[in-house]
Design a protein around this motif. Structure first.
Motif, PDB file in Angstrom:
ATOM      1  N   MET A   1      58.243  69.774 -57.129  1.00 29.83           N
ATOM      2  CA  MET A   1      57.363  71.030 -58.134  1.00 29.83           C
ATOM      3  C   MET A   1      56.372  70.604 -59.280  1.00 29.83           C
ATOM      4  SD  MET A   1      58.177  74.683 -59.950  1.00 29.83           S
ATOM      5  CE  MET A   1      58.630  74.328 -61.482  1.00 29.83           C
ATOM      6  N   HIS A   2      55.024  70.369 -58.809  1.00 28.23           N
ATOM      7  CA  HIS A   2      53.942  70.056 -60.003  1.00 28.23           C
ATOM      8  C   HIS A   2      54.192  70.752 -61.245  1.00 28.23           C
ATOM      9  CE1 HIS A   2      53.608  66.316 -57.406  1.00 28.23           C
ATOM     10  NE2 HIS A   2      53.796  67.182 -56.966  1.00 28.23           N
ATOM     11  N   MET A   3      53.745  71.442 -61.941  1.00 29.44           N
ATOM     12  CA  MET A   3      53.504  72.513 -62.743  1.00 29.44           C
ATOM     13  C   MET A   3      52.956  71.617 -63.728  1.00 29.44           C
ATOM     14  SD  MET A   3      56.440  74.324 -64.807  1.00 29.44           S
ATOM     15  CE  MET A   3      56.865  75.429 -63.480  1.00 29.44           C
ATOM     16  N   VAL A   4      51.831  72.098 -64.771  1.00 27.61           N
ATOM     17  CA  VAL A   4      51.343  72.761 -65.907  1.00 27.61           C
ATOM     18  C   VAL A   4      52.062  73.746 -67.253  1.00 27.61           C
ATOM     19  CG1 VAL A   4      49.207  73.252 -67.330  1.00 27.61           C
ATOM     20  CG2 VAL A   4      49.022  72.009 -64.798  1.00 27.61           C
ATOM     21  N   ALA A   5      52.211  73.036 -67.910  1.00 28.52           N
ATOM     22  CA  ALA A   5      53.272  73.702 -68.897  1.00 28.52           C
ATOM     23  C   ALA A   5      52.728  73.817 -70.242  1.00 28.52           C
ATOM     24  CB  ALA A   5      55.029  73.208 -68.984  1.00 28.52           C
ATOM     25  N   ILE A 197      61.242  77.942 -50.155  1.00 27.95           N
ATOM     26  CA  ILE A 197      60.843  76.647 -51.416  1.00 27.95           C
ATOM     27  C   ILE A 197      59.931  77.511 -51.886  1.00 27.95           C
ATOM     28  CG2 ILE A 197      60.862  73.982 -52.465  1.00 27.95           C
ATOM     29  CD1 ILE A 197      63.477  74.913 -50.912  1.00 27.95           C
ATOM     30  N   THR A 198      58.867  77.452 -51.674  1.00 29.07           N
ATOM     31  CA  THR A 198      58.181  77.669 -52.821  1.00 29.07           C
ATOM     32  C   THR A 198      58.156  79.126 -53.127  1.00 29.07           C
ATOM     33  OG1 THR A 198      55.993  76.543 -52.044  1.00 29.07           O
ATOM     34  CG2 THR A 198      55.994  78.418 -53.184  1.00 29.07           C
ATOM     35  N   LEU A 199      58.752  80.055 -52.981  1.00 29.51           N
ATOM     36  CA  LEU A 199      58.983  81.182 -52.768  1.00 29.51           C
ATOM     37  C   LEU A 199      60.453  81.093 -53.876  1.00 29.51           C
ATOM     38  CD1 LEU A 199      59.295  84.291 -53.207  1.00 29.51           C
ATOM     39  CD2 LEU A 199      60.952  84.501 -51.289  1.00 29.51           C
TER      40      LEU A 199
END
Length: 232
Positions: A1-5, A197-199
């Motif tokens: 998972m690539h995330m902006v936080a 996995i996305t869900l």
């Protein structure tokens, strides 16, 4: 998972899920575009990332968005021609005598200015054709090319105290990731396939955001920060 936080409150904002065998670096613009599209108020001035996202294209993308790219650079190797003996691991240029120079300031045009250390090097007083063989002052425009953006930092100079302070804010995001992995079971899923996995990732992220929103609804804005357990 690539995330902006968000690093201030440690909140997840936007994410993308990719197969594990894909490189991290190309995903930075994509997940940023998702955050820009999801939130009209999303106008960051700084973006920090670990060395997995170190690429000249990412520096160019962020700089073009007026975002200061604070990205940890990969350790230079003998095969890294971006350095080629000119810059050291601290992104300081070397003089012709192969001695790291010192940063002394920024010019009115935004160039970084360096000069030889007080003791100089073995070429300090060497003359060649009546000209000093080793330059004592050197300047470089950090935004002149994608490679220089990556090595020097186009807005905040790499490895300066300001740069280190900004990069240190990533630890709140690391705590968020730890919580998502452990409390929200991102490392304990029991499904297969990218869609499933996305869900799972989406539900975990929404649950985290809902917990933070509940604190705000109670008037406890500071409680958003404690959605992530402190790590010693």
């Amino acid at each position: 998972m690539h995330m902006v936080a968000d690093a201030k409150y440690g909140l997840p904002l936007a994410f993308r899920v990719t197969p594990g065998n894909r490189s991290d670096s190309p995903e930075l613009p994509e997940v940023m575009k998702k955050a820009y599209g999801d939130y009209v108020w999303f106008k960051p001035s700084v973006a920090t990332a670990d060395r997995g996202y170190d690429a000249a294209t990412n520096f160019t993308y962020l700089y073009g968005k007026n975002v200061d790219p604070i990205i940890h650079i990969r350790k230079p190797t003998s095969r890294d021609d971006l350095y080629d003996g000119v810059y050291d691991k601290d992104s300081l240029p070397h003089c012709l005598g192969n001695v790291p120079m010192e940063f002394v300031g920024t010019s009115g045009k935004g160039e970084y200015i360096y000069h030889c250390k007080e003791g100089g090097c073995h070429l300090k007083k060497s003359m060649k054709g009546g000209i000093l063989h080793c330059d004592t002052v050197y300047s470089e425009d950090p935004a002149a090319s994608p490679e220089l953006m990556r090595i020097l930092g186009p807005i905040t100079r790499r490895n300066s105290p300001e740069w280190n302070d900004l990069y240190a804010k990533r630890w709140s995001v690391e705590r968020l990731f730890k919580t998502l992995k452990e409390s929200r079971r991102l490392e304990a899923h029991c499904v297969r396939g990218l869609a499933h996995i996305t869900l799972h990732m989406m539900m975990s992220t929404l649950a985290f955001q809902a917990s933070a929103l509940a604190e705000v609804k109670k008037g406890n804005h500071g409680g958003m920060r404690w959605a992530v357990p402190k790590v010693a």
